[in-house]
Enzyme design. Structure first.
Site, short mmCIF file in Angstrom:
data_model
loop_
_atom_site.label_atom_id
_atom_site.label_comp_id
_atom_site.label_asym_id
_atom_site.label_seq_id
_atom_site.Cartn_x
_atom_site.Cartn_y
_atom_site.Cartn_z
CD GLN A 21 -7.39 -4.97 4.03
OE1 GLN A 21 -7.77 -5.52 4.90
NE2 GLN A 21 -7.36 -3.59 4.53
CE LYS B 105 -7.21 -0.92 6.52
NZ LYS B 105 -8.60 -0.19 5.78
CG HIS C 143 -1.91 1.39 1.44
ND1 HIS C 143 -2.21 2.45 1.86
CD2 HIS C 143 -3.26 1.16 1.35
CE1 HIS C 143 -2.94 2.80 1.87
NE2 HIS C 143 -3.94 1.96 1.61
CB CYS D 126 -3.92 3.35 -1.31
SG CYS D 126 -4.84 4.16 -1.23
#
Length: 412
Positions: free
Chosen positions: A209, A232, A129, A370
């Site tokens: 993630q 997240k 990212h 991104c």
């Protein structure tokens, strides 16, 4: 479908804890598949925020009055929850930050002022990212170090053979993503950490993630830094956690100055506070840090293993259904994948797919995610991405697949 019917989760009960899911968008029940961007929040997190502001709003660590003591205790209880979530050895190694982006910037900035110098190398991967690229580019520009990139194979897996070739005695930092937000690939970070440490490099894992999809044990990984963003993992935005190995953090300079990071100030000299406060300048994001604890406990009560099983079952079901659509190509087919499905459809722009799906009540993400360098490596402008969470259902996957088929037919 069999793996879904074997799930031990009561997903419909879990969904009741998420008020935002129970609404209609463009006249259709909402299907929210943009979880890799941010997850929705359970009632317990929303209530934690409400209680802080209604019952004990106060600044922390300095006040002697009741509200300040109560807020400080709640804030530090959240730090302990984050320690447990990552299995860090001490809360001294848990730093509250705004998110992964701030965490990478903190580490890159501190290392550029204390470790990196001309001739050194920083190793990242091609699937990073932007937040795990730009801060290292800035650190290299300041120090004269060189940024090296581990390539990605066509199926979306990291080229670990190339990683071996790129690691050397000049490598001072390895910074890689645990799970690709654009492809869903789960990287073999433990193996990479072992190889990097054998060459004397520090290791940073971007867990934006990873923390929501996988059980995390920083002691077992043996990394020097691991970061995740609260929003997240069902917590509010604006709060995240940076784990840092104590022996490394003690050697690094502070990041920002002021507030709780100070032990004593004179006009001639300042001494800095102990860990973790050395890295928490100014009044922190108290409410969201407190609410983070409730999000962590929500995840712990369900269990990471059960969540992973459920999300991967949704991924496999969705992959099977959408693969039947003419011209659709799944982007990222690593053997080890999290619940992220990225795809393109021949002759159809990803943005148009996103707009049409939204008209049918289905929220997905479109674009470069991104990860522009990764998209260039893959020869793509962008993809459409559906990403799954614990509250998603097979019925939603079916609605998504049906809406996608309809959208593709309309656009061709």
């Amino acid at each position: 479908m069999s793996s879904l019917t074997n799930s031990t989760l009561d997903v419909h009960a879990i969904r009741q804890e998420f008020p935002v899911l129970h609404q209609h968008i463009n006249g259709k029940p909402l299907v929210y598949f943009d979880n890799a961007a941010t997850s929705q929040k359970p009632r317990v997190v929303i209530e934690a925020l409400k209680q802080y502001y209604e019952q004990y709003n106060a600044n922390i660590h300095r006040g002697a009055h009741h509200l300040a003591v109560r807020a400080t205790e709640a804030y530090e209880q959240s730090r302990e929850a984050a320690r447990r979530f990552l299995n860090a050895s001490s809360t001294d190694e848990i730093l509250f930050v705004r998110g992964v982006t701030e965490a990478v910037n903190l580490v890159a900035d501190c290392l550029s002022r204390s470790l990196l110098q001309e001739g050194d190398e920083v190793l990242i991967s091609a699937m990073e990212h932007h937040s795990n690229i730009v801060p290292w580019q800035m650190a290299c520009e300041r120090t004269g170090a060189t940024l090296k990139v581990i390539p990605v194979k066509e199926n979306g897996e990291l080229d670990t053979a190339q990683a071996d070739a790129l690691l050397s005695a000049r490598t001072k930092v390895l910074s890689v993503v645990h799970i690709s937000n654009a492809l869903g690939s789960i990287n073999p970070v433990k193996e990479l950490i072992r190889k990097a440490k054998a060459r004397g490099a520090l290791t940073f894992i971007d867990g934006a993630q990873g923390a929501v999809h996988l059980p995390i044990d920083v002691q077992d990984l043996d990394c020097d830094f691991y970061a995740f963003s609260g929003h997240k993992v069902y917590a509010p935005t604006g709060i995240g956690v940076l784990y840092g190995r104590r022996s490394v953090l003690e050697k690094l300079p502070p990041y920002h100055g002021g507030g709780e990071m100070i032990k004593e100030v004179t006009f001639e000299k300042t001494t800095y506070n102990e860990l973790p406060f050395k890295y928490e300048a100014g009044t922190p994001n108290i409410a969201d840090a407190i609410a983070l604890r409730y999000a962590i406990e929500f995840v712990e009560q369900i269990g990471k293993e059960a969540m992973l099983h459920h999300e991967q079952a949704l991924l496999h079901y969705a992959t099977d259904l959408v693969s039947r659509i003419d011209g659709l190509q799944v982007i990222g087919q690593a053997k080890e994948k999290a619940g992220i499905l990225s795809f393109v459809i021949e002759g159809v722009h990803h943005h148009d797919i996103g707009v049409l799906l939204d008209n049918m009540g289905v929220a997905i993400r479109t674009g470069h995610h991104c990860t522009q360098p990764l998209m260039r490596c893959l020869g793509l402008e962008g993809t459409s991405r559906a990403s799954f969470a614990v509250y998603n259902t097979p019925e939603e996957v079916e609605r998504f697949a049906e809406a996608l088929k309809k959208a593709a037919n309309m656009l061709r």
